[in-house]
Write a protein that holds these residues in place. Structure first.
Motif, PDB file in Angstrom:
ATOM      1  N   GLY A  38      -9.079  51.557 -38.787  1.00 53.92           N
ATOM      2  CA  GLY A  38      -9.610  50.812 -37.686  1.00 53.92           C
ATOM      3  C   GLY A  38     -11.044  50.337 -37.723  1.00 53.92           C
ATOM      4  O   GLY A  38     -11.790  49.863 -36.752  1.00 53.92           O
ATOM      5  N   THR A  39     -11.791  50.572 -38.932  1.00 51.68           N
ATOM      6  CA  THR A  39     -13.179  50.336 -39.072  1.00 51.68           C
ATOM      7  C   THR A  39     -13.262  48.772 -39.466  1.00 51.68           C
ATOM      8  O   THR A  39     -14.502  48.197 -39.000  1.00 51.68           O
ATOM      9  CB  THR A  39     -13.725  50.943 -40.237  1.00 51.68           C
ATOM     10  OG1 THR A  39     -13.014  50.699 -41.426  1.00 51.68           O
ATOM     11  CG2 THR A  39     -13.547  52.466 -39.820  1.00 51.68           C
ATOM     12  N   GLY A  40     -12.240  48.018 -39.786  1.00 51.98           N
ATOM     13  CA  GLY A  40     -12.177  46.569 -39.943  1.00 51.98           C
ATOM     14  C   GLY A  40     -12.277  46.063 -41.316  1.00 51.98           C
ATOM     15  O   GLY A  40     -12.982  44.995 -41.529  1.00 51.98           O
ATOM     16  N   LYS A  41     -11.566  46.920 -42.405  1.00 53.16           N
ATOM     17  CA  LYS A  41     -11.605  46.179 -43.807  1.00 53.16           C
ATOM     18  C   LYS A  41     -10.802  45.155 -43.852  1.00 53.16           C
ATOM     19  O   LYS A  41     -11.290  44.053 -44.458  1.00 53.16           O
ATOM     20  CB  LYS A  41     -11.059  47.424 -44.611  1.00 53.16           C
ATOM     21  CG  LYS A  41     -11.693  48.788 -44.394  1.00 53.16           C
ATOM     22  CD  LYS A  41     -11.030  49.758 -45.274  1.00 53.16           C
ATOM     23  CE  LYS A  41      -9.569  50.285 -45.176  1.00 53.16           C
ATOM     24  NZ  LYS A  41      -9.633  50.650 -43.748  1.00 53.16           N
ATOM     25  N   SER A  42      -9.771  45.006 -43.277  1.00 52.65           N
ATOM     26  CA  SER A  42      -8.873  43.770 -43.326  1.00 52.65           C
ATOM     27  C   SER A  42      -9.626  42.683 -42.585  1.00 52.65           C
ATOM     28  O   SER A  42      -9.507  41.420 -43.121  1.00 52.65           O
ATOM     29  CB  SER A  42      -7.673  44.059 -42.726  1.00 52.65           C
ATOM     30  OG  SER A  42      -6.995  44.962 -43.519  1.00 52.65           O
ATOM     31  N   THR A  43     -10.186  42.838 -41.526  1.00 53.77           N
ATOM     32  CA  THR A  43     -10.968  41.728 -40.650  1.00 53.77           C
ATOM     33  C   THR A  43     -12.258  41.362 -41.655  1.00 53.77           C
ATOM     34  O   THR A  43     -12.420  40.102 -41.729  1.00 53.77           O
ATOM     35  CB  THR A  43     -11.490  42.317 -39.463  1.00 53.77           C
ATOM     36  OG1 THR A  43     -10.676  42.979 -38.736  1.00 53.77           O
ATOM     37  CG2 THR A  43     -12.246  41.298 -38.856  1.00 53.77           C
ATOM     38  N   LEU A  44     -12.933  42.265 -42.408  1.00 54.80           N
ATOM     39  CA  LEU A  44     -13.865  41.550 -43.497  1.00 54.80           C
ATOM     40  C   LEU A  44     -13.383  40.899 -44.573  1.00 54.80           C
ATOM     41  O   LEU A  44     -13.985  39.848 -44.796  1.00 54.80           O
ATOM     42  CB  LEU A  44     -14.396  42.900 -43.876  1.00 54.80           C
ATOM     43  CG  LEU A  44     -15.782  42.836 -44.663  1.00 54.80           C
ATOM     44  CD1 LEU A  44     -16.832  42.149 -43.672  1.00 54.80           C
ATOM     45  CD2 LEU A  44     -16.684  43.954 -45.264  1.00 54.80           C
ATOM     46  N   LEU A  45     -12.133  41.031 -44.927  1.00 53.23           N
ATOM     47  CA  LEU A  45     -11.536  40.015 -45.897  1.00 53.23           C
ATOM     48  C   LEU A  45     -11.329  38.974 -45.449  1.00 53.23           C
ATOM     49  O   LEU A  45     -11.727  37.709 -46.117  1.00 53.23           O
ATOM     50  CB  LEU A  45     -10.342  40.749 -46.621  1.00 53.23           C
ATOM     51  CG  LEU A  45     -10.325  41.993 -47.158  1.00 53.23           C
ATOM     52  CD1 LEU A  45      -8.881  42.458 -47.893  1.00 53.23           C
ATOM     53  CD2 LEU A  45     -11.158  41.761 -48.327  1.00 53.23           C
ATOM     54  N   LYS A  46     -10.941  38.720 -44.156  1.00 52.13           N
ATOM     55  CA  LYS A  46     -10.826  37.553 -43.353  1.00 52.13           C
ATOM     56  C   LYS A  46     -11.841  36.741 -43.357  1.00 52.13           C
ATOM     57  O   LYS A  46     -12.032  35.365 -43.232  1.00 52.13           O
ATOM     58  CB  LYS A  46      -9.926  37.633 -42.046  1.00 52.13           C
ATOM     59  CG  LYS A  46      -8.443  38.168 -42.271  1.00 52.13           C
ATOM     60  CD  LYS A  46      -7.831  38.566 -41.033  1.00 52.13           C
ATOM     61  CE  LYS A  46      -6.435  38.872 -41.211  1.00 52.13           C
ATOM     62  NZ  LYS A  46      -5.650  39.160 -40.053  1.00 52.13           N
ATOM     63  N   VAL A  47     -12.965  37.686 -43.082  1.00 53.45           N
ATOM     64  CA  VAL A  47     -14.336  36.749 -43.104  1.00 53.45           C
ATOM     65  C   VAL A  47     -14.723  36.187 -44.324  1.00 53.45           C
ATOM     66  O   VAL A  47     -15.516  35.138 -44.548  1.00 53.45           O
ATOM     67  CB  VAL A  47     -15.440  37.849 -42.544  1.00 53.45           C
ATOM     68  CG1 VAL A  47     -16.936  37.136 -42.729  1.00 53.45           C
ATOM     69  CG2 VAL A  47     -15.238  38.075 -41.221  1.00 53.45           C
ATOM     70  N   LEU A  48     -14.462  36.858 -45.579  1.00 52.32           N
ATOM     71  CA  LEU A  48     -14.956  36.585 -46.777  1.00 52.32           C
ATOM     72  C   LEU A  48     -14.037  35.116 -47.298  1.00 52.32           C
ATOM     73  O   LEU A  48     -14.613  34.264 -47.837  1.00 52.32           O
ATOM     74  CB  LEU A  48     -14.374  37.559 -47.852  1.00 52.32           C
ATOM     75  CG  LEU A  48     -15.466  38.692 -47.927  1.00 52.32           C
ATOM     76  CD1 LEU A  48     -14.814  39.745 -48.631  1.00 52.32           C
ATOM     77  CD2 LEU A  48     -16.816  38.134 -48.811  1.00 52.32           C
ATOM     78  N   VAL A  49     -12.690  35.064 -46.647  1.00 53.71           N
ATOM     79  CA  VAL A  49     -11.971  33.763 -47.084  1.00 53.71           C
ATOM     80  C   VAL A  49     -12.108  32.625 -46.099  1.00 53.71           C
ATOM     81  O   VAL A  49     -11.481  31.631 -46.081  1.00 53.71           O
ATOM     82  CB  VAL A  49     -10.349  34.186 -47.226  1.00 53.71           C
ATOM     83  CG1 VAL A  49     -10.312  35.101 -48.349  1.00 53.71           C
ATOM     84  CG2 VAL A  49      -9.986  34.748 -45.934  1.00 53.71           C
ATOM     85  N   GLY A  50     -12.993  32.985 -44.913  1.00 56.05           N
ATOM     86  CA  GLY A  50     -13.194  31.984 -44.008  1.00 56.05           C
ATOM     87  C   GLY A  50     -12.231  31.681 -42.874  1.00 56.05           C
ATOM     88  O   GLY A  50     -12.243  30.898 -42.004  1.00 56.05           O
TER      89      GLY A  50
END
Length: 651
Positions: A38-50
């Motif tokens: 729930g801290t947002g690891k998967s969300t951060l990957l989505k930020v990296l790929v745009g």
């Protein structure tokens, strides 16, 4: 740099995922991205790929950088193509070239034009440079490594379940060889052999890899850098997961001391302000002190996001020595024979890990033991056995209209609501979550409720099928601690090697329809298997290639001699007993020395040690001596083990 975040802040609704973060991913890096659920690891990957744009700051990407991103949302993809065709689509340029070559070939047949011939030859050369003649072999090799059989390769992709589809998409992604691979929980859908294959493949991958995973074992072998998303900040550790755990403990201790020292300083100055404020002659000084405190860069107190609650199993009654007897067990699904006249016994105190590739029948055997699967042969409960079975299909037994807390109350555990809420906190249900209805929970949340119910059941025999699938690392560690203290008996199926290594004292494997038992923990089983493989390879080399049959399969465990009339070699038996005793003594000495090493490493990590020079020198010398002793004992262990194996083969 391949991809980077520069002073990035990202907000998901009203929630801040990351704040003022800077992170640059370099070529060939092996990075583990970790954090609580729930801290947002998967969300951060989505930020990296745009896929998501940052609220502030910039995401930088190299102009030529290619990115492969494996995530759960890919499962929406569907096609009638075979899995081989899906994986081959990774070679887009090669496939396009093949079409162009085919068209030029047809044109050349018709016209015989020289320009067409030159173009045709150039395209063939380009295809060779791109390795186009090997793509079929390479694709088959990767798919087989991820657990597909030759017969599977031409089956339609849509026939496979979600877990197997994810393997096809993983194969396609690594075959495309992007500069950067972003893998979100890649081991979730893999069995042990496939995880081990993926490890070896990625270790030699010519590109950078960022992995989100709850698998400590995988991270320890794969990564050389850890990035932790914690309290909306990115924290960097230059090492594997084991290094991160030690380093983080040191950082927390240092931050806590710095915080306490600063608080003392603030309190002292606030007392001075109170004293001086009333005196006109000292008012200016008081104002100066207050301004200094206002400008102070405050150190945050160390707060633990998830407290170390204790999961405790309670056992109502003690069973007899034998928990379950299995005899002449047979089970088959059509032509797929799982068990054939198999025999085994589970004794009180056993903590068994049932391991092996998918499709070998691990979960089927667990269901047979639980008496919820049909079979031929005999299974017999021991005296006073009170069993509890956790499996994914047990979710159907949950009462949909109950709240989570009500469901837990109905287990007959006699725990108070406060104790039940504390336990549910370990399974990621905190605060008002416990009042949610079962019917609105996701599949993963229902699985966690079912596992929590198993834990409070007071059973003296547990059967657990993939219990860590929906837990984060912290919760897995809590479960490990609980199972190690558990006074009952258990058998579990899991692909989490860290979990297996820390909980099991026996390993079961289904080989050629039989249940093979190894009496020892997982790490010893791995080492034993490697030695056996090495011995077999040496033996085959000595025999020469002509004596090795292609269809020959490796033997997992040495079979005992069958002939009843072979005379007993008394000298051999005596030497075998001597070596067995020596092996036991060496193993005990090695374990004792390893415990000493751990204690000395802990002492050396204590900053107070370095204030006393004599104590430091003495501790360092003891550590060096223990390291040298460890090397000697490991060498002796290897020698005695090899001798023991040779003697057992001669019997």
């Amino acid at each position: 740099m391949l991809v980077g975040l520069q002073n990035v802040t990202f907000e998901f609704g009203a929630r801040v995922i990351v704040e003022d973060a800077t992170w640059h991913i370099q070529p060939n890096e092996r990075i583990g991205l970790i954090g609580f659920n729930g801290t947002g690891k998967s969300t951060l990957l989505k930020v990296l790929v745009g896929q998501y744009a940052p609220s502030a700051g910039t995401v930088e990407r190299g102009r030529e950088t290619t990115i492969g991103y494996l995530h759960q949302d890919l499962l929406s993809f569907d096609t009638n193509e075979s899995i081989l065709q899906v994986a081959l689509s990774a070679f887009e340029k090669v496939l396009q070239l093949e079409k162009e070559i085919e068209a030029l070939g047809h044109e050349l047949e018709k016209t015989g034009d020289e320009k067409t011939l030159i173009a045709y030859t150039d395209k063939l050369h380009e295809l060779e440079l791109l390795g186009g003649y090997n793509i079929q072999h390479k694709t088959e090799e990767v798919l087989q490594g991820l657990g597909f059989s030759n017969a599977d390769l031409n089956r339609p992709y849509k026939e496979f379940s979600g877990g197997w589809r994810m393997r096809v998409l993983l194969a396609k992604m690594i075959l495309a060889q992007p500069d950067l691979l972003l893998l979100d929980e890649p081991t979730n859908h893999l069995d042990l052999p496939s995880i081990e294959w993926l490890e070896k493949y990625l270790q030699h991958y010519q590109g950078a890899v960022v992995i989100v995973s709850h698998d400590k074992y995988f991270l320890n072998r794969m990564v050389t850098k850890i990035v932790e998303l914690y309290q909306r900040q990115l924290h960097f550790y230059n090492g594997n997961y084991e290094f991160y755990e030690k380093e983080k403990a040191v950082r927390i201790e240092m931050q806590q001391k710095a915080y306490e020292n600063q608080q003392d300083y603030i309190r002292q100055n606030e007392r001075l302000v109170e004293r001086f404020r009333a005196k006109a002659s000292k008012a200016a000084m008081a104002q100066s002190i207050m301004k200094k405190l206002d400008k102070l860069d405050r150190i945050e107190d160390v707060t633990v996001e998830r407290p170390d609650l204790r999961i405790n199993f309670r056992v109502d009654k003690v069973p007899g020595r034998v928990i379950v007897e299995l005899d002449q067990l047979s089970k088959a699904f059509g032509d797929n024979v799982i068990l054939k006249n198999a025999k085994a016994e589970i004794d009180r105190g056993d903590k068994i890990a049932l391991i092996g590739a998918n499709g070998k029948g691990k979960s089927t055997l667990l269901r047979i033991i639980a008496d919820v699967e049909s079979f031929s042969g005999n299974r017999k409960w021991g005296h006073n056995v009170d069993e509890s079975f956790y499996a994914q299909h047990q979710l159907e037994a949950l009462h949909l209209n109950n709240s989570i807390l009500e469901e837990m109350r109905g287990c007959g555990s006699q725990m108070t609501d406060l104790e039940l809420r504390a336990l549910l906190g370990c399974f990621l249900f905190s605060g008002d979550d416990t009042d949610k209805k079962i019917k609105i929970l996701s599949g993963g949340e229902k699985a966690r409720v079912a596992l929590a119910k198993t834990i409070v059941s007071r059973a003296n025999f547990l059967m657990l099928d993939e219990p860590t699938n929906h837990l984060d690392m912290h919760s897995v560690d809590l479960l490990i601690g609980a199972l190690n203290k558990y006074e009952g008996t258990l058998i579990l199926v899991s692909h989490d090697r860290h979990f297996i290594a820390r909980t099991a004292n026996k390993i079961w494997e289904i080989v050629d329809g039989e249940i093979k038992e190894f009496k020892g923990p997982y790490d010893e089983w791995v080492a034993w298997n490697e030695r056996m493989k090495k011995n077999r390879d040496t033996k085959k080399t000595e025999e020469g290639p002509s004596k090795i049959k292609p269809e020959e399969k490796p033997v997992v465990a040495p079979a005992p001699p069958q002939a009843a009339n072979i005379p007993i070699n008394k000298e051999l038996k005596k030497e075998l007993q001597r070596q067995q005793k020596l092996f036991q003594q060496t193993e005990e000495a090695l374990n004792k020395n390893k415990a000493l090493l751990q204690q000395l490493e802990k002492d050396l990590a204590n900053p107070d040690l370095y204030s006393d020079k004599d104590r430091f020198v003495k501790t360092e010398q003891a550590y060096k001596a223990a390291v040298a002793e460890n090397q000697q004992l490991e060498k002796k262990y290897e020698e005695v083990f090899t001798k023991l194996m040779q003697l057992e083969e001669q019997q």
